[in-house]
Design an enzyme around this catalytic site. Structure first.
Site, PDB file in Angstrom:
ATOM      1  N   CYS A  46       4.639   7.174   4.063  1.00 19.68           N
ATOM      2  CA  CYS A  46       5.043   7.637   2.727  1.00 19.68           C
ATOM      3  C   CYS A  46       4.099   8.702   2.195  1.00 19.68           C
ATOM      4  O   CYS A  46       4.498   9.562   1.419  1.00 19.68           O
ATOM      5  CB  CYS A  46       5.049   6.472   1.737  1.00 19.68           C
ATOM      6  SG  CYS A  46       6.505   5.460   1.886  1.00 19.68           S
ATOM      7  N   VAL A  47       2.812   8.599   2.526  1.00 22.40           N
ATOM      8  CA  VAL A  47       1.838   9.525   1.928  1.00 22.40           C
ATOM      9  C   VAL A  47       1.051  10.239   3.019  1.00 22.40           C
ATOM     10  O   VAL A  47       0.406   9.594   3.815  1.00 22.40           O
ATOM     11  CB  VAL A  47       0.852   8.766   1.018  1.00 22.40           C
ATOM     12  CG1 VAL A  47      -0.108   9.752   0.370  1.00 22.40           C
ATOM     13  CG2 VAL A  47       1.589   7.992  -0.044  1.00 22.40           C
TER      14      VAL A  47
END
Lengths: 171, 104
Positions: free
Chosen positions: B103-104
């Protein structure tokens, strides 16, 4: 494995029309560590997809951009049944500090940055950060007290105007 | 799994066009992939691609934008300049790797 020879070349549609002109507005109203991350992760994801992204920090969310507090957001078990622990425990001395350090550790273990560094990444990715005028006035804070990447302290109406047509998330 | 021919190489791709076998990639194919999405590779692009390939080999997953920035020392803002709009996906595509899952 079935293979099919295709004459037409398949190219990913990276700049497809759906994402052009899309804008996301995220209102950050909470100042606890666990409520800061959803906004940061979603803003970062939107920017990585080429979506224009604006964050508005208001009420407790102001802690996310106030230099004095942004590196020290906390997580408490109190009032949060999702920890699946007896609520009485959360009120014991030191429990908020313990819960906070455990959450910080599990976030860091996933290689996800802390709040100030995450904001650096969002700004570097082209995200816009706005501070709420009323929250600044209530706390007696000015732009000098805020994270450098905040573009300005603006009123709620200015934010609504800036994000005309945007999809909106309230966190 | 469709097979497509790029500059004389027959490569396996998924429904979106990402290579499904990283071993079918080489640096000359990167130029062809880049050109198909409107990019012309510079040495800086190639440094990013090399990091992606090495990191994928080491960890078995495509690095995210943040990891690519930390690993290459190229700031996130500059990565957006090199691979505009959707940097993580574009760099993965040109490197012949799957889209990043993180996600990051």
């Amino acid at each position: 494995m079935n293979t099919t020879d295709v004459a037409a070349q398949i190219v990913p549609r990276f700049d497809d029309d759906a994402s052009t002109g899309r804008t996301l507005a995220i209102i950050c109203s909470k100042g606890s560590l666990d409520m800061a991350y959803p906004a940061l992760v979603l803003a970062n994801a939107a920017l990585g997809e080429g979506v224009e992204t604006h964050l508005f920090f208001t009420f407790w969310g102001f802690d996310m951009i106030t230099t004095r507090t942004m590196g020290d957001l906390k997580f408490t078990m109190l009032g949060n049944p999702a920890t699946h622990l007896p609520q009485g425990l959360g009120g014991l001395p030191g429990m908020t500090a313990l819960a906070t350090s455990r959450l910080r550790r599990s976030i860091a273990a996933l290689d996800i940055p802390d709040v100030p560094e995450f904001l650096d990444q969002i700004v570097a990715s082209g995200g816009h950060l706005w501070a709420c005028r009323m929250s600044a006035d209530m706390n007696g804070l000015s732009e000098a007290d805020l994270y450098d990447g905040v573009e300005a302290i603006i009123s709620a109406s200015d934010f609504i105007e800036k994000t005309d047509g945007a999809q909106l998330l309230f966190i | 799994m469709p097979v497509t021919t790029l500059d004389g190489h027959a490569v396996h791709v998924d429904a979106e066009g990402f290579l499904t076998d990283p071993a079918e990639w080489d640096e000359s194919l990167a130029d062809v992939l880049a050109e198909r999405i409107g990019l012309t590779l510079t040495d800086e692009h190639r440094a990013v691609l090399r990091f992606l390939r090495a990191d994928f080999t080491a960890r078995g997953e495509t690095p995210t934008l943040r990891r690519a920035s930390l690993g290459t020392g190229i700031p996130v803002k500059a990565l957006f300049g090199l691979f505009p709009q959707k940097p993580a996906k574009k760099m993965a595509y040109v490197a012949g790797l799957p889209k990043p899952h993180g996600c990051v």
